[in-house]
Structure formats: structure tokens, C-alpha cells
Design a protein around this motif. Structure first.
Motif: not given
Length: 433
Positions: A390, A393, A420, A422, A428-429
């Protein structure tokens, strides 16, 4: 000023401590003390001790948090605060007892000697320019805030991002600046070695930023290099100061009542903390042990050359681990399980884990790898410790802000290679690599 002592009494004790300092061989900057109220100490604590600092909401948040905690007796305030500067500045709490002032004065001189002689401070800071550097930074930030074409919101946006990434800098201090011919050979797609381990500098140079935005990043980066030696030597620095306040006060001819309070205060400072490491405790015990076993000349050499990580790896032995009752533990669900104790088999694992978790060992290292079709590719230098997903991200959004486009960060999650990602829209994924 408390009624129990006067300024002249305090000056007399300070003079006695200064004479002892010369006798034991401590080498310090000129020392200046200021006695302040608890309200002033709250302000200094929020602004990391600096008499001048640029404005940012995080400092106000820190002030209100500490003020609230202090008001409800949930936390105390530091007995003193000392700045790595030449002359060295230190603040003493007005409400301290006479003995506590004497102890903290001796403690301050220990820090002062450490600042002047430890190689990290010598390499990364210029103590004589400290106060002026922070004043200059504060003035420039306020000028940008006052500029009608910029204003506080735009300044805050850049500072927020730079603060989130402030420790993503060269870990061995500033590197050599390239000359014009070297710069001419660098391409936008390939990332030179000087910038691979310095993400904040890379974003400042290559991000889609205005001149003032780059300046704000460089202000945060320059101040980070000032604070890095303190982060990297917390155990050593506090241990050294605690060792010397203990040694010096034992040589002073303290009245019986003051000597009894001294023992009480010292034990409170260097006591172990439940569930966490007390750097005063670890550092004091190690320097006390090393002085007894290796001698005074050796501890001065250690003070000059080491940082916390090397200090622990080289000098934290089984005997010290057992004396301090150090152990490793893991959290499994709602249970806490002891994984290693300080015995013949476990003490090395405890030492290594502690050494890996101090200073910048707490901060994941993120390196820029290259640019492909406008996407900045980053890699987390994985060391068997996963990113807190978290937090990662949210942080990658700040990187995208400064880069001005899409960012991919390669890492490992659950022992699998992951990306990760962006986007420019801050979506964000997480993808399989």
C-alpha cells in the motif's frame, strides 16, 4: 528559570565539564547553549532543531501531534536538542532540574565530538554552513510561495513528492559531478551510473519539471544529505553521548543528592525498551564494553570510522547479546513467536538482523533502469524483504508526478516477479513481470 538554580551555577558546572572534556581528549566545535520553554522545544522538535526552516504542512502536523501527546502525558519532550553546526547549537529545557541540565550538557558535548570527528559527518556535511544553508532554503521556498505564478499549492505538491522520496538518494554521499563532455554523451533513454542509485537526482534532472520545481527537489535532497549521517549513526551517536555523560559526571564532585538523581536519570536514558530497540541502551553498553576490553584509544578510532551497520557487525558479540538479552521474534497471526535467542547458535542471526535494520537498511533501495517509450523503468533491489504494497502504491504516484509520465517498478511479491505500474492518470496496478 526554576528556582533551584541560577544561570551562574549552570555556567560553573558547564565550565567544570569543559575542563574534563579537555582532559579526556574529546575534540569539539565551539558550543553554544540556549535555555528554552517547552513550547519552544515543541517548535524546535517539529522543525528538526533548526532555527530557520522552510514552511510545510508536515511540520505543523508534527507540532500539533507532539503538543497533544505532551498535553495528555502520552509522551515526554527531549531533555535537549543539539544541531550539527559550527558553532554547535544546543537547546536545554527550562523545566529541567539542575542535575538534568548538568547531565544534558555533558551529553551534548559527546554529540558535539561525534559530529566533528565521525567520517560520515566530515564527508557529507559542512558544519560551518549548516545554519546559513537552512536559512537560504527557507528564503527560496517562501519566495516561490509568494510568487503569483507559482503559489503555495504548487510548491506543496512538489515538496510532498520530494519528501516521500527523500531517502532515494546516493547512499554513499554526493558523487563527482560530470563535466560537459560526459553530459553530452548521456542519452535520455539510457541512465548513467551516477544517476542509477540516485532516483531523486534523476527525477530532478530528467523529469518534466520547471526550474523552480527542480530547485525545490534539490533543496530537499541537499537537506537529506545533511540528515543522512544522523540516520546512519543513531546507535553510535547516542551511545557515545551517553557513555561520555556517564563518564564525565562520575568524575564531577556531585553532592550526594545530585549524584543519586544522576544515577536515576542515567538509568532511565539507557534502559531497554519493551518491544523495540533503544539506541541509547545498545550504544552505551557497546562503548562501555569496548572501553573496558579494547581501551580508550580504540573507542576513539571506532567513533571516527564506523557507522551503525559496521559498528554492530564488527563489535556486537555473543557476550554483549547475552548481557542485553537480545532476541528475534516473528508475528504469526495474533501470536508473537521468538525465533532466535542469544545463545551459541542464535546470536549471529540476531546481530545480522539488527545490522540490516538500522540506518538506510530500513529504506528500500529503488534504482532507475531506463526509459522505454516514455515509461520510466525502476527496479527494487530485493533483499528478501518485500515492499509494503500500500505504501509502494502511494509512493509510485509521487514518482509519476515528478517524472511526468508512466512508471513501472519491478519487485518481488510472494517470491514472484511483479511490476507495480502507475499511469499518467495515477492509476496503480500490479502485474506479473
Amino acid at each position: 528559570m526554576p528556582a533551584e538554580y541560577t544561570i551562574s551555577e549552570l555556567q560553573n558546572w558547564s565550565s567544570q565539564i569543559e575542563a574534563l572534556i579537555r582532559d579526556v581528549g574529546l575534540e569539539c566545535y565551539e558550543q553554544q547553549f540556549e535555555i528554552c520553554s517547552y513550547e519552544d522545544m515543541l517548535c524546535y522538535e517539529a522543525y528538526v532543531g533548526m532555527p530557520s526552516h522552510y514552511p510545510h504542512w508536515s511540520f505543523g502536523k508534527m507540532y500539533e501531534r507532539q503538543k497533544t501527546y505532551y498535553s495528555y502525558n502520552l509522551t515526554g519532550l527531549p531533555y535537549e536538542m543539539v544541531i550539527n553546526s559550527d558553532p554547535c547549537l544546543a537547546y536545554l529545557m527550562q523545566d529541567n532540574t539542575l542535575l538534568l541540565q548538568i547531565l544534558t550538557i555533558a551529553h551534548v558535548y559527546g554529540h558535539n565530538d561525534f559530529f566533528k570527528n565521525n567520517r560520515l559527518f566530515k564527508q557529507n556535511t559542512r558544519a560551518e554552513l549548516t545554519v546559513e544553508m537552512f536559512k537560504s532554503h527557507a528564503s527560496r521556498v517562501r519566495d516561490y510561495i509568494a510568487d503569483p505564478s507559482i503559489g503555495p499549492r504548487k510548491v506543496e505538491r512538489i515538496l510532498d513528492a520530494a519528501h516521500a522520496l527523500r531517502f532515494q538518494v546516493r547512499r554513499q554521499g554526493e558523487g563527482k559531478l560530470p563535466n560537459r563532455s560526459e553530459l553530452a554523451q548521456e542519452t535520455l533513454e539510457e541512465i548513467p551510473e551516477r544517476l542509477k542509485c540516485d532516483l531523486l537526482s534523476y527525477l530532478s534532472e530528467r523529469g518534466k519539471l520547471a526550474y523552480w520545481e527542480k530547485d525545490l527537489i534539490n533543496i530537499v535532497r541537499e537537506e537529506t544529505f545533511y540528515f543522512l549521517p544522523q540516520l546512519e549513526t543513531k546507535i553510535m551517536n547516542e551511545g557515545w553521548a551517553s557513555y561520555w555523560h556517564y563518564t564525565l559526571l562520575n568524575q564531577l564532585e556531585l553532592p550526594q543528592g545530585l549524584h543519586f538523581e544522576f544515577l536515576q536519570r542515567h538509568n532511565l536514558v539507557v534502559r531497554p525498551h519493551e518491544g523495540q530497540i533503544n539506541p541509547y541502551f545498545i550504544g552505551f553498553k557497546m562503548f562501555e564494553y569496548l572501553d573496558k576490553t579494547s581501551g580508550r584509544e580504540k573507542i576513539f578510532e571506532i567513533r571516527a570510522q564506523e557507522r551503525d551497520q559496521s559498528f554492530l557487525r564488527r563489535y556486537l558479540n555473543r557476550e554483549l547479546c547475552e548481557e542485553m538479552c537480545l532476541f528475534n521474534y516473528k508475528v504469526r497471526g495474533v501470536d508473537i513467536v521468538v525465533s532466535e535467542v542469544s545463545d551459541e547458535d542464535g546470536w549471529k542471526a540476531i546481530r545480522n538482523d539488527l545490522a540490516n535494520s538500522v540506518g538506510l537498511g530500513m529504506v528500500p533501495e529503488i534504482d532507475a533502469q531506463g526509459v522505454e517509450n516514455g515509461t520510466l523503468n525502476l527496479e527494487h533491489l530485493y533483499d528478501d524483504r518485500e515492499l509494503e504494497i500500500n505504501y509502494a502504491k502511494e509512493t509510485i504516484k509521487y514518482i509519476s508526478d515528478l517524472w511526468g509520465g508512466k512508471v513501472d517498478l519491478k519487485t518481488k511479491l510472494n517470491n514472484k516477479d511483479k511490476i507495480i505500474r502507475c499511469t499518467e492518470d495515477k492509476i496503480v496496478s500490479v502485474w506479473d513481470a
